[in-house]
Design an enzyme around this catalytic site. Structure first.
Site, PDB file in Angstrom:
ATOM      1  N   GLY A  28       0.831  -1.208   0.000  1.00  0.00           N
ATOM      2  CA  GLY A  28       0.000   0.000   0.000  1.00  0.00           C
ATOM      3  C   GLY A  28       0.859   1.250   0.000  1.00  0.00           C
ATOM      4  O   GLY A  28       1.936   1.295  -0.606  1.00  0.00           O
ATOM      5  N   GLN A  30       2.819   2.823   2.153  1.00  0.00           N
ATOM      6  CA  GLN A  30       4.225   2.703   2.545  1.00  0.00           C
ATOM      7  C   GLN A  30       4.917   1.529   1.857  1.00  0.00           C
ATOM      8  O   GLN A  30       6.047   1.651   1.390  1.00  0.00           O
ATOM      9  CB  GLN A  30       4.329   2.496   4.060  1.00  0.00           C
ATOM     10  N   ASP A  85      -2.519  -1.077  10.182  1.00  0.00           N
ATOM     11  CA  ASP A  85      -2.247  -1.389  11.596  1.00  0.00           C
ATOM     12  C   ASP A  85      -3.274  -2.342  12.187  1.00  0.00           C
ATOM     13  O   ASP A  85      -2.934  -3.267  12.920  1.00  0.00           O
ATOM     14  CB  ASP A  85      -2.211  -0.088  12.416  1.00  0.00           C
ATOM     15  N   HIS A 110       5.320   1.568  12.232  1.00  0.00           N
ATOM     16  CA  HIS A 110       4.624   2.326  13.274  1.00  0.00           C
ATOM     17  C   HIS A 110       4.590   1.408  14.495  1.00  0.00           C
ATOM     18  O   HIS A 110       4.408   0.193  14.355  1.00  0.00           O
ATOM     19  CB  HIS A 110       3.213   2.669  12.774  1.00  0.00           C
ATOM     20  N   GLY A 136       4.242   7.342   1.656  1.00  0.00           N
ATOM     21  CA  GLY A 136       5.060   6.524   0.768  1.00  0.00           C
ATOM     22  C   GLY A 136       5.388   7.218  -0.550  1.00  0.00           C
ATOM     23  O   GLY A 136       6.473   7.070  -1.091  1.00  0.00           O
ATOM     24  N   ASP A 194       3.011  10.165  17.762  1.00  0.00           N
ATOM     25  CA  ASP A 194       2.343  10.074  16.462  1.00  0.00           C
ATOM     26  C   ASP A 194       0.817  10.154  16.638  1.00  0.00           C
ATOM     27  O   ASP A 194       0.136  10.937  15.972  1.00  0.00           O
ATOM     28  CB  ASP A 194       2.742   8.752  15.797  1.00  0.00           C
ATOM     29  N   GLU A 198      -1.593  13.357  15.466  1.00  0.00           N
ATOM     30  CA  GLU A 198      -2.654  13.292  14.453  1.00  0.00           C
ATOM     31  C   GLU A 198      -4.032  13.587  15.047  1.00  0.00           C
ATOM     32  O   GLU A 198      -4.889  14.138  14.360  1.00  0.00           O
ATOM     33  CB  GLU A 198      -2.593  11.990  13.633  1.00  0.00           C
ATOM     34  N   GLU A 230     -11.328  30.801   2.464  1.00  0.00           N
ATOM     35  CA  GLU A 230     -10.563  31.472   3.515  1.00  0.00           C
ATOM     36  C   GLU A 230     -10.160  30.546   4.650  1.00  0.00           C
ATOM     37  O   GLU A 230      -9.098  30.732   5.243  1.00  0.00           O
ATOM     38  CB  GLU A 230     -11.378  32.653   4.088  1.00  0.00           C
ATOM     39  N   SER A 255       1.390  38.845   5.705  1.00  0.00           N
ATOM     40  CA  SER A 255       1.300  40.304   5.869  1.00  0.00           C
ATOM     41  C   SER A 255       1.311  40.679   7.353  1.00  0.00           C
ATOM     42  O   SER A 255       1.016  39.856   8.216  1.00  0.00           O
ATOM     43  CB  SER A 255      -0.007  40.799   5.245  1.00  0.00           C
TER      44      SER A 255
HETATM   45  N1  LIG Z   1       0.467   6.184   5.282  1.00  0.00           N
HETATM   46  C1  LIG Z   1       1.503   6.820   5.808  1.00  0.00           C
HETATM   47  O1  LIG Z   1       1.812   7.951   5.460  1.00  0.00           O
HETATM   48  C2  LIG Z   1       2.366   6.149   6.851  1.00  0.00           C
HETATM   49  C3  LIG Z   1       3.506   6.803   7.310  1.00  0.00           C
HETATM   50  C4  LIG Z   1       4.344   6.160   8.218  1.00  0.00           C
HETATM   51  C5  LIG Z   1       4.001   4.876   8.673  1.00  0.00           C
HETATM   52  N2  LIG Z   1       2.849   4.276   8.232  1.00  0.00           N
HETATM   53  C6  LIG Z   1       2.567   2.913   8.710  1.00  0.00           C
HETATM   54  O2  LIG Z   1       2.771   2.026   7.618  1.00  0.00           O
HETATM   55  C7  LIG Z   1       1.982   0.846   7.803  1.00  0.00           C
HETATM   56  C8  LIG Z   1       1.171   0.605   6.557  1.00  0.00           C
HETATM   57  O3  LIG Z   1       0.281   1.691   6.383  1.00  0.00           O
HETATM   58  P1  LIG Z   1      -0.164   2.184   4.923  1.00  0.00           P
HETATM   59  O4  LIG Z   1      -0.658   3.578   5.088  1.00  0.00           O
HETATM   60  O5  LIG Z   1       0.921   1.893   3.939  1.00  0.00           O
HETATM   61  O6  LIG Z   1      -1.395   1.188   4.686  1.00  0.00           O
HETATM   62  P2  LIG Z   1      -2.302   1.034   3.364  1.00  0.00           P
HETATM   63  O7  LIG Z   1      -1.899   1.956   2.280  1.00  0.00           O
HETATM   64  O8  LIG Z   1      -3.711   1.097   3.863  1.00  0.00           O
HETATM   65  O9  LIG Z   1      -1.960  -0.451   2.896  1.00  0.00           O
HETATM   66  C9  LIG Z   1      -2.372  -1.492   3.687  1.00  0.00           C
HETATM   67  C10 LIG Z   1      -1.838  -2.805   3.168  1.00  0.00           C
HETATM   68  O10 LIG Z   1      -2.327  -3.799   4.069  1.00  0.00           O
HETATM   69  C11 LIG Z   1      -2.965  -4.818   3.314  1.00  0.00           C
HETATM   70  N3  LIG Z   1      -4.077  -5.357   4.105  1.00  0.00           N
HETATM   71  C12 LIG Z   1      -4.991  -4.673   4.833  1.00  0.00           C
HETATM   72  N4  LIG Z   1      -5.861  -5.535   5.408  1.00  0.00           N
HETATM   73  C13 LIG Z   1      -5.466  -6.779   5.039  1.00  0.00           C
HETATM   74  C14 LIG Z   1      -5.940  -8.090   5.326  1.00  0.00           C
HETATM   75  N5  LIG Z   1      -6.994  -8.291   6.135  1.00  0.00           N
HETATM   76  N6  LIG Z   1      -5.288  -9.148   4.779  1.00  0.00           N
HETATM   77  C15 LIG Z   1      -4.209  -8.958   3.978  1.00  0.00           C
HETATM   78  N7  LIG Z   1      -3.706  -7.732   3.674  1.00  0.00           N
HETATM   79  C16 LIG Z   1      -4.333  -6.674   4.205  1.00  0.00           C
HETATM   80  C17 LIG Z   1      -3.467  -4.135   2.057  1.00  0.00           C
HETATM   81  O11 LIG Z   1      -3.618  -5.132   1.096  1.00  0.00           O
HETATM   82  P3  LIG Z   1      -4.638  -4.970  -0.154  1.00  0.00           P
HETATM   83  O12 LIG Z   1      -4.011  -4.019  -1.076  1.00  0.00           O
HETATM   84  O13 LIG Z   1      -4.744  -6.330  -0.699  1.00  0.00           O
HETATM   85  O14 LIG Z   1      -5.933  -4.458   0.441  1.00  0.00           O
HETATM   86  C18 LIG Z   1      -2.310  -3.157   1.774  1.00  0.00           C
HETATM   87  O15 LIG Z   1      -1.273  -3.796   1.089  1.00  0.00           O
HETATM   88  C19 LIG Z   1       1.134   1.097   9.039  1.00  0.00           C
HETATM   89  O16 LIG Z   1       1.799   0.528  10.145  1.00  0.00           O
HETATM   90  C20 LIG Z   1       1.149   2.623   9.156  1.00  0.00           C
HETATM   91  O17 LIG Z   1       0.907   3.086  10.462  1.00  0.00           O
HETATM   92  C21 LIG Z   1       2.043   4.862   7.318  1.00  0.00           C
END
Ligand SMILES: NC(=O)c1ccc[n+]([C@@H]2O[C@H](COP(=O)([O-])OP(=O)(O)OC[C@H]3O[C@@H](n4cnc5c(N)ncnc54)[C@H](OP(=O)(O)O)[C@@H]3O)[C@@H](O)[C@H]2O)c1
Length: 348
Positions: A28, A30, A85, A110, A136, A194, A198, A230, A255
Site C-alpha cells: 500500500g 508505505q 495497523d 509504526h 510513501g 504520532d 494526528e 478562507e 502580511s
Molecule cells: N500512510 C503513511 O503515510 C504512513 C507513514 C508512516 C508509517 N505508516 C505505517 O505504515 C503501515 C502501513 O500503512 P499504509 O498507510 O501503507 O497502509 P495502506 O496503504 O492502507 O496499505 C495497507 C496494506 O495492508 C494490506 N491489508 C490490509 N488488510 C489486510 C488483510 N486483512 N489481509 C491482507 N492484507 C491486508 C493491504 O492489502 P490490499 O491491497 O490487498 O488491500 C495493503 O497492502 C502502518 O503501520 C502505518 O501506520 C504509514
C-alpha cells in the site's frame, strides 16, 4: 532532551542487508515505496499482497510477484510489516509468526501494535522500527531525486544472532532516509507522539477548527465558497510555509495584518481549556484507552468509524469545496502533491 540523530548514509552502512532477503508484507501507501526503493538499492526483495486488489495489481505492474504471506516471509531475513495497523495482529499471529525463519528480524513502520501489546513477538525475533516521516509517495519521489525523508529508528528487542540495529540502519539507508537523517527513539515514544499529533493537530484538531470557522462564517451569512476558500483552501499556503520555515518563518512571510491578527486572536482561541483537553487526549493515548476503542470498533466491523466517515462526507463544506476545487483542475494532478491517502505508486 535532544534525540540521537545520524546524519548521512556513511553512518548507516547498507552492507548488513547486501546478502539478505527482505519480505515487504503489504504493497500500500508505505509498502510500495519500501519495496521499490530497497530493490533499486540492490537488495533482494519479495512482496506479499493479495493479487486481486488494486495494490496487488500494482505490485505486478512494478515487476513483483505478489506472494501469500507465509511463502514470502519463510525465507526472509528482514520482514517489513507494511500492513494496515488494525489488520496486523491477526495476520502476525496466524501467517507471519509461525513461518518466520530462525534469526529473522521483524520491522515495523509504526509502533502501535507493539506498544499496546497487540503483537508479542517471540524472544528470539529481532524487532525494530523504521518510520519514515511522510507518506510513501514522498518517500519514493525523494529517493528517485537522490534525496530522502528523515525517519525514526527504534529497537524493541535485539536479535540473539544478528545485529538488529545494523539491519535497521541499512534499511533506512536503502530507502533513502539516511540521506536526510535517522532519529533514534523508542516504540512507545514514536507511537504516543504520532497518535497525539494526528488527533490533537493534524487530523482531529485541524479538521474541527476548519469546520467550526466555516460554520461561523456561513451562519453569519457569508457565501459557503468564500468561507471554504478562507478557512480551508488556504490552509495549504500556511502549512507549506510552516513546513519550509517553521512558525516564526511563516509569520515573517505573511502580511503584518495577518501576523497581528494571529498573535492577537490565536491565544484567545487556544486557551488553557484546550490545553487541558489535549492533556486528556495524551492520557488516553498513554493509558491505552484510545487503542482499546479502536480495537473494539474494528472488531465490530468499524461500525462507529464508518458512521463518522459518512457524516463527515455529507457536511455542507463538501459541496463548497467541490465548487472551489473545480476552478483548479490541476489540483488533482499527482505531481502537485504527495497525497497522504493515495497509495498509488506513482513513479514506480
Ligand atoms: N500512510 C503513511 O503515510 C504512513 C507513514 C508512516 C508509517 N505508516 C505505517 O505504515 C503501515 C502501513 O500503512 P499504509 O498507510 O501503507 O497502509 P495502506 O496503504 O492502507 O496499505 C495497507 C496494506 O495492508 C494490506 N491489508 C490490509 N488488510 C489486510 C488483510 N486483512 N489481509 C491482507 N492484507 C491486508 C493491504 O492489502 P490490499 O491491497 O490487498 O488491500 C495493503 O497492502 C502502518 O503501520 C502505518 O501506520 C504509514
Amino acid at each position: 532532551m535532544a534525540a540521537k540523530i545520524l546524519r548521512g548514509p556513511q553512518d548507516a552502512p547498507i552492507d548488513p542487508l547486501r546478502d539478505k532477503t527482505v519480505a515487504v508484507v503489504g504493497f500500500g501507501n508505505q509498502g510500495h515505496a519500501h519495496a521499490l526503493n530497497l530493490r533499486e538499492s540492490g537488495i533482494e526483495v519479495v512482496v506479499a499482497n493479495r493479487r486481486d486488489t488494486p495494490n496487488g495489481r500494482r505490485a505486478l505492474e512494478c515487476g513483483f510477484e505478489p506472494m501469500n504471506i507465509p511463502d514470502a516471509v519463510s525465507d526472509a531475513d528482514l520482514v517489513i510489516i507494511a500492513l494496515a495497523d488494525e489488520a496486523q495482529p491477526q495476520l502476525y499471529l496466524h501467517s507471519i509468526a509461525p513461518n518466520l525463519k530462525a534469526d529473522a528480524i521483524v520491522g515495523f513502520l509504526h509502533g502501535f501494535n507493539i506498544r499496546y501489546g497487540l503483537i508479542e513477538p517471540a524472544a528470539d525475533v529481532g524487532v525494530i522500527l523504521i518510520a519514515p516521516k511522510g507518506p510513501g509517495r514522498t518517500l519514493r519521489r525523494l529517493y528517485r531525486q537522490d534525496r530522502g525523508l528523515p525517519c525514526l529508528f527504534a529497537m524493541h528487542q535485539d536479535s540473539p544472532k544478528s545485529d538488529a540495529e545494523a539491519i535497521g540502519l541499512a534499511w533506512a539507508n536503502a530507502i533513502g532516509c539516511a540521506r536526510a537523517g535517522i532519529i533514534y527513539t523508542s516504540f512507545a515514544d514514536e507511537t504516543e507522539t504520532d497518535l497525539f499529533g494526528e488527533q490533537a493537530v493534524l487530523c482531529g484538531g485541524m479538521s474541527e477548527l476548519i469546520l467550526a470557522a466555516f460554520t461561523v462564517l456561513t451562519e453569519a451569512g457569508y457565501p459557503a465558497e468564500l468561507a471554504y476558500l478562507e478557512c480551508c483552501h488556504e490552509v495549504k499556503q500556511i502549512a507549506d510555509l510552516v513546513y519550509q520555515r517553521g512558525l516564526a518563518g511563516m509569520y515573517q512571510a505573511v502580511s503584518n495584518t495577518a501576523e497581528f491578527g494571529g498573535h492577537r486572536v490565536g491565544p484567545l482561541l487556544i486557551d488553557d481549556s484546550v490545553r487541558q483537553r489535549m492533556q486528556h487526549i495524551l492520557r488516553e493515548v498513554r493509558d491505552g484507552t484510545f487503542a482499546k476503542a479502536l480495537r473494539q470498533d474494528y472488531d465490530r466491523d468499524f461500525t462507529w468509524f464508518k458512521q463518522q466517515r459518512e457524516s463527515a462526507r455529507s457536511h455542507p463544506i463538501e459541496p463548497a469545496g467541490e465548487t472551489v476545487r473545480s476552478l483548479m483542475p490541476w489540483l488533482s494532478e499527482p505531481q502537485d502533491s504527495d497525497s497522504l491517502s493515495d497509495p498509488s505508486p506513482s513513479g514506480a
